[in-house]
Design an enzyme around this catalytic site. Structure first.
Site, PDB file in Angstrom:
ATOM      1  N   ARG A  34      22.514  44.031  39.702  1.00 18.80           N
ATOM      2  CA  ARG A  34      21.558  44.670  38.639  1.00 18.80           C
ATOM      3  C   ARG A  34      20.414  43.661  38.447  1.00 18.80           C
ATOM      4  NH1 ARG A  34      25.762  45.674  34.072  1.00 18.80           N
ATOM      5  NH2 ARG A  34      26.373  43.491  34.725  1.00 18.80           N
ATOM      6  N   ASN A  35      20.725  42.618  38.178  1.00 20.37           N
ATOM      7  CA  ASN A  35      19.898  41.578  37.801  1.00 20.37           C
ATOM      8  C   ASN A  35      18.923  41.104  39.105  1.00 20.37           C
ATOM      9  OD1 ASN A  35      18.205  39.021  37.259  1.00 20.37           O
ATOM     10  ND2 ASN A  35      19.427  38.712  35.365  1.00 20.37           N
ATOM     11  N   ASP A  56      22.455  49.563  40.188  1.00 23.97           N
ATOM     12  CA  ASP A  56      23.538  49.568  39.397  1.00 23.97           C
ATOM     13  C   ASP A  56      24.634  50.283  39.988  1.00 23.97           C
ATOM     14  OD1 ASP A  56      25.564  50.306  37.573  1.00 23.97           O
ATOM     15  OD2 ASP A  56      24.019  50.687  35.786  1.00 23.97           O
ATOM     16  N   ALA A  84      31.219  43.714  42.840  1.00 22.95           N
ATOM     17  CA  ALA A  84      30.595  44.216  41.659  1.00 22.95           C
ATOM     18  C   ALA A  84      31.695  44.493  40.620  1.00 22.95           C
ATOM     19  CB  ALA A  84      29.601  45.223  41.683  1.00 22.95           C
ATOM     20  N   TYR A 148      40.952  47.899  32.526  1.00 25.46           N
ATOM     21  CA  TYR A 148      40.537  47.233  33.898  1.00 25.46           C
ATOM     22  C   TYR A 148      41.711  47.165  34.660  1.00 25.46           C
ATOM     23  CZ  TYR A 148      39.213  43.104  36.421  1.00 25.46           C
ATOM     24  OH  TYR A 148      38.788  42.148  37.388  1.00 25.46           O
ATOM     25  N   LYS A 152      41.262  48.619  38.632  1.00 23.49           N
ATOM     26  CA  LYS A 152      41.742  48.013  39.845  1.00 23.49           C
ATOM     27  C   LYS A 152      42.903  48.626  40.537  1.00 23.49           C
ATOM     28  CE  LYS A 152      38.524  44.856  39.600  1.00 23.49           C
ATOM     29  NZ  LYS A 152      37.510  44.742  40.508  1.00 23.49           N
ATOM     30  N   VAL A 181      39.984  33.337  38.598  1.00 25.79           N
ATOM     31  CA  VAL A 181      39.199  32.551  39.608  1.00 25.79           C
ATOM     32  C   VAL A 181      37.880  31.881  38.633  1.00 25.79           C
ATOM     33  CG1 VAL A 181      37.574  32.617  41.606  1.00 25.79           C
ATOM     34  CG2 VAL A 181      39.633  34.231  41.448  1.00 25.79           C
ATOM     35  N   HIS A 182      37.739  30.856  38.839  1.00 26.37           N
ATOM     36  CA  HIS A 182      36.530  30.243  37.852  1.00 26.37           C
ATOM     37  C   HIS A 182      35.076  30.912  38.314  1.00 26.37           C
ATOM     38  CE1 HIS A 182      38.650  26.113  37.688  1.00 26.37           C
ATOM     39  NE2 HIS A 182      38.780  26.891  36.500  1.00 26.37           N
ATOM     40  N   THR A 183      34.749  31.844  37.444  1.00 31.66           N
ATOM     41  CA  THR A 183      33.632  32.376  37.710  1.00 31.66           C
ATOM     42  C   THR A 183      33.028  32.845  36.180  1.00 31.66           C
ATOM     43  OG1 THR A 183      34.323  34.696  37.520  1.00 31.66           O
ATOM     44  CG2 THR A 183      34.269  33.749  39.787  1.00 31.66           C
TER      45      THR A 183
END
Ligand code: NAP
Length: 237
Positions: A34-35, A56, A84, A148, A152, A181-183
């Site tokens: 989106r950004n 989007d 996404a 969530y 999934k 996960v590191h995000t």
């Protein structure tokens, strides 16, 4: 034929790591989020002929336009990665309908829309490969993540069904199901609270998941598979 890969959610986190690996392998990439500023910065950092698009995934019109623009500027898409995703973690009784719908629309409907557009293009090219980024909680469930997890779990069912539907068209569809996960998505979690339940005792890195995504994109005889990449979290969960 050029390898053209659309990476939805390619601007940050796991999608960005996938982009880094595919760029090294000579794919032409569409970095989609989106950004636009962040997507452009990521595409620029990759250092090749890659393009950024603003979209989007939960909006059908946006997805259709993006595929049209990609075809115009990059050629037909023959690889698709759906990375996404959003989370609105909360107990079900405290989750409002807006948060339910935003997770379902982004994580599940969004991937359905991009897969639909990509499959149309892949049928014309007589082949292609799709990897959808699911989650271990789509298989196991997790308290505080009912919606969530549903998004999934739905994505896994969708991907397996689509793999059956398009296999004869030489299109493969697989899922990578990461653990922690590191995000940006996990930046507010305290890793030390979770170490005990992860066999490897740590969160994963985006590149560690990205390797699994690339493996499935390029494995010609694997389809309908769910590859768990969770450091052994599922052994304990
Ligand atoms: P992240 O760092 O927050 O990145 C999410 C990406 O998705 C960004 O590029 C974001 O860009 C994009 N995005 C979000 N909503 C979008 C929308 N409506 N339309 C288009 N793009 C959108 O997240 P991540 O951790 O890399 O997650 C990637 C995938 O892995 C997600 O599907 C997530 O559910 C899954 N996953 C993550 C973990 C984890 O521990 N991190 C674990 C299991 C599964 P914009 O915000 O600019 O749109």
């Amino acid at each position: 034929m050029d390898k053209v890969c659309a990476i939805f959610g390619g601007s940050r986190g796991i999608g960005r790591a996938v982009a880094q690996l595919l760029a090294q392998k000579g794919y032409r990439l569409a970095i989609i989020a989106r950004n636009m500023e962040v997507a452009k910065a990521t595409a620029g950092d990759l250092g090749g002929d890659h393009l950024a698009f603003s979209c989007d995934v939960s909006k059908e019109h946006d997805v259709q336009n993006t595929f049209e623009e990609m075809e115009k500027h990059l050629g037909r898409v023959n690889f698709l990665v759906n990375a996404a995703g959003i989370n609105r973690d909360n107990l079900l009784v405290r989750t409002n309908t807006e948060d339910m719908l935003s997770q379902l629309h982004t994580n599940l409907l969004g991937s359905m829309l991009t897969c639909k557009a990509a499959v149309k293009s892949m049928i014309q090219q007589q082949g292609g490969a799709i990897v959808n980024v699911g989650s271990i909680v789509g298989l196991k469930g997790n308290s505080g993540q009912c919606v969530y997890s549903a998004s999934k779990g739905g994505l896994i069912g969708f991907s397996r069904a689509l793999a059956k539907e398009v296999g004869r068209k030489k299109i493969r569809v697989n899922v990578v199901a990461p653990g922690f996960v590191h995000t940006d998505m996990t930046k507010n979690l305290k890793e030390e609270h979770f170490k005990e339940i992860i066999a490897l005792g740590r969160f994963g890195e985006p590149l560690e998941v990205a390797h699994a995504v690339v493996f499935l994109l390029e494995s010609p005889y694997i389809t309908g598979h769910v590859l768990v990449v969770d450091g052994g979290l599922q052994l304990i969960m």
